[in-house]
Write a protein that holds these residues in place. Structure first.
Motif, PDB file in Angstrom:
ATOM      1  N   LEU A  62       0.625  -1.151   0.057  1.00 48.01           N
ATOM      2  CA  LEU A  62       0.025   0.051   0.032  1.00 48.01           C
ATOM      3  C   LEU A  62       0.993   1.212   0.197  1.00 48.01           C
ATOM      4  N   LEU A  63       0.725   2.091  -1.013  1.00 45.23           N
ATOM      5  CA  LEU A  63       1.288   3.327  -0.784  1.00 45.23           C
ATOM      6  C   LEU A  63       0.270   4.544  -0.291  1.00 45.23           C
ATOM      7  N   VAL A  64       0.862   5.110   0.872  1.00 43.31           N
ATOM      8  CA  VAL A  64      -0.216   6.113   1.454  1.00 43.31           C
ATOM      9  C   VAL A  64       0.569   7.112   1.873  1.00 43.31           C
ATOM     10  N   GLY A  65      -0.028   8.184   2.217  1.00 45.14           N
ATOM     11  CA  GLY A  65       0.557   9.615   2.590  1.00 45.14           C
ATOM     12  C   GLY A  65      -0.407  10.527   2.354  1.00 45.14           C
ATOM     13  N   LEU A  66       0.015  11.980   2.441  1.00 49.65           N
ATOM     14  CA  LEU A  66      -0.751  12.927   2.317  1.00 49.65           C
ATOM     15  C   LEU A  66      -0.622  13.427   0.730  1.00 49.65           C
ATOM     16  N   CYS A  67      -1.717  14.393   0.671  1.00 49.68           N
ATOM     17  CA  CYS A  67      -1.835  14.775  -0.862  1.00 49.68           C
ATOM     18  C   CYS A  67      -0.430  15.451  -1.326  1.00 49.68           C
ATOM     19  N   ASP A  68      -0.034  15.214  -2.529  1.00 54.42           N
ATOM     20  CA  ASP A  68       1.108  15.893  -2.972  1.00 54.42           C
ATOM     21  C   ASP A  68       2.593  15.315  -2.332  1.00 54.42           C
ATOM     22  N   SER A  69       2.455  14.278  -1.843  1.00 52.45           N
ATOM     23  CA  SER A  69       3.722  13.754  -1.320  1.00 52.45           C
ATOM     24  C   SER A  69       4.545  13.086  -2.420  1.00 52.45           C
ATOM     25  N   GLY A  70       3.713  12.675  -3.628  1.00 50.25           N
ATOM     26  CA  GLY A  70       4.691  12.122  -4.707  1.00 50.25           C
ATOM     27  C   GLY A  70       4.263  10.659  -4.777  1.00 50.25           C
ATOM     28  N   LYS A  71       3.028  10.239  -4.063  1.00 49.88           N
ATOM     29  CA  LYS A  71       2.702   8.684  -4.067  1.00 49.88           C
ATOM     30  C   LYS A  71       2.511   8.199  -5.597  1.00 49.88           C
ATOM     31  N   THR A  72       1.765   9.066  -6.418  1.00 48.71           N
ATOM     32  CA  THR A  72       1.369   8.491  -7.666  1.00 48.71           C
ATOM     33  C   THR A  72       2.468   8.359  -8.653  1.00 48.71           C
ATOM     34  N   LEU A  73       3.388   9.260  -8.528  1.00 49.08           N
ATOM     35  CA  LEU A  73       4.523   9.259  -9.297  1.00 49.08           C
ATOM     36  C   LEU A  73       5.372   8.104  -9.091  1.00 49.08           C
ATOM     37  N   LEU A  74       5.406   7.958  -7.608  1.00 52.67           N
ATOM     38  CA  LEU A  74       6.249   6.761  -7.309  1.00 52.67           C
ATOM     39  C   LEU A  74       5.544   5.514  -7.752  1.00 52.67           C
ATOM     40  N   PHE A  75       4.265   5.352  -7.723  1.00 54.22           N
ATOM     41  CA  PHE A  75       3.728   4.145  -8.126  1.00 54.22           C
ATOM     42  C   PHE A  75       3.919   4.047  -9.415  1.00 54.22           C
ATOM     43  N   SER A  76       4.156   5.109 -10.308  1.00 51.24           N
ATOM     44  CA  SER A  76       4.343   4.674 -11.839  1.00 51.24           C
ATOM     45  C   SER A  76       5.808   4.509 -12.014  1.00 51.24           C
TER      46      SER A  76
END
Length: 263
Positions: A62-76
């Motif tokens: 699970l990738l979790v964190g606050l908004c704009d922490s970079g989760k989605t880019l890290l996912f990619s």
């Protein structure tokens, strides 16, 4: 009346007596062998159910964190290695993830929304399947967000399911390409202080409500200041940069990939 009762009980009694005679006639070693065999079957069943099946079910990262922490880019980056322009997620995204190890075992990478109104429902949906939780922190503005980060992390770690399953916790201090980014060591130290304060205030709030502290897991060890090494799960702080030091070029996520390869 008694005769009818005896007739009803006789077949069962005869069966018990017959079974006793059969067992008495058998070799004791034969009987012990049967007991051992049955015990082996029971132990095997328990092992398969509670150990093998639990590992199969808990196969999510699970990738979790606050908004704009970079989760989605890290996912990619973890999935494709490529840079993509992202926007705030309002739903989850998931995809198969192949670990960077010799086994190449397949896990499921899940990016959860970071908005505070969406976090609880998505965490509830996926927490039971988590083998690891990657908590992504924006290291560049961590000083401003330390309270919010600590509150979310406290909420997550005091969840009874997460505490019981004890998935690996990775705190990924992202955006290390930015000059003002805080180090993983500093992030850990400040989070420990903030979460120690939260533990005191949360315990006091629960006590004032019903006279006892309950409803969630107590974080750390009672009577001691909170430290992450007191938790029931493995915890690792590391530094990374999903964007990369050259903007949209190569990402710096090797340390994260190495940690996920150990799962």
């Amino acid at each position: 009346m008694d005769e009818h009762t005896d007739l009803k009980e006789n077949p069962f009694e005869r069966f018990i007596e017959s079974l006793q005679h059969e067992l008495e006639d058998q070799d004791p070693i034969f009987i012990i062998g049967i007991i051992v065999a049955l015990a082996a079957v029971v132990i095997t069943f328990v092992f398969l159910k509670y150990f093998l099946s639990s590992k199969t079910v808990r196969s999510a990262i699970l990738l979790v964190g606050l908004c704009d922490s970079g989760k989605t880019l890290l996912f990619s980056r973890l999935l494709t290695g490529r840079f993509v322009r992202t926007q705030t997620s309002i739903t989850d995204s998931s995809a198969p993830y192949k670990s960077k190890n010799e086994r190449g075992n397949m896990l499921t990478l899940i990016d959860l929304p970071g908005h505070d109104s969406l976090r609880p429902q998505y965490l509830e949906k996926f927490k039971s399947a988590a083998r690891a939780i990657v908590f992504v922190v924006d290291s560049a503005i961590f000083q401003k967000e330390v309270r919010d980060v600590a509150e979310f992390l406290y909420f997550l770690l005091t969840d009874s399911v997460i505490s019981r399953n004890a998935p690996t916790l990775v705190v990924a201090c992202n955006k290390q390409d930015i000059t003002m980014a805080k180090s993983a060591k500093l992030v850990q130290q400040q989070l420990e202080k903030e979460m120690n304060t939260l533990r005191v205030t949360s315990s006091a709030a629960l006590s004032s409500q019903d006279g006892s502290v309950g409803g969630s897991v107590y974080l750390g060890k009672k009577g001691k200041d909170f430290e992450f090494n007191q938790l029931p799960m493995k915890v690792e702080f590391l530094e990374c940069s999903a964007r990369g030091s050259k903007g949209e070029g190569e990402a710096d996520i090797i340390s994260l990939e190495k940690t996920l390869a150990k799962l």
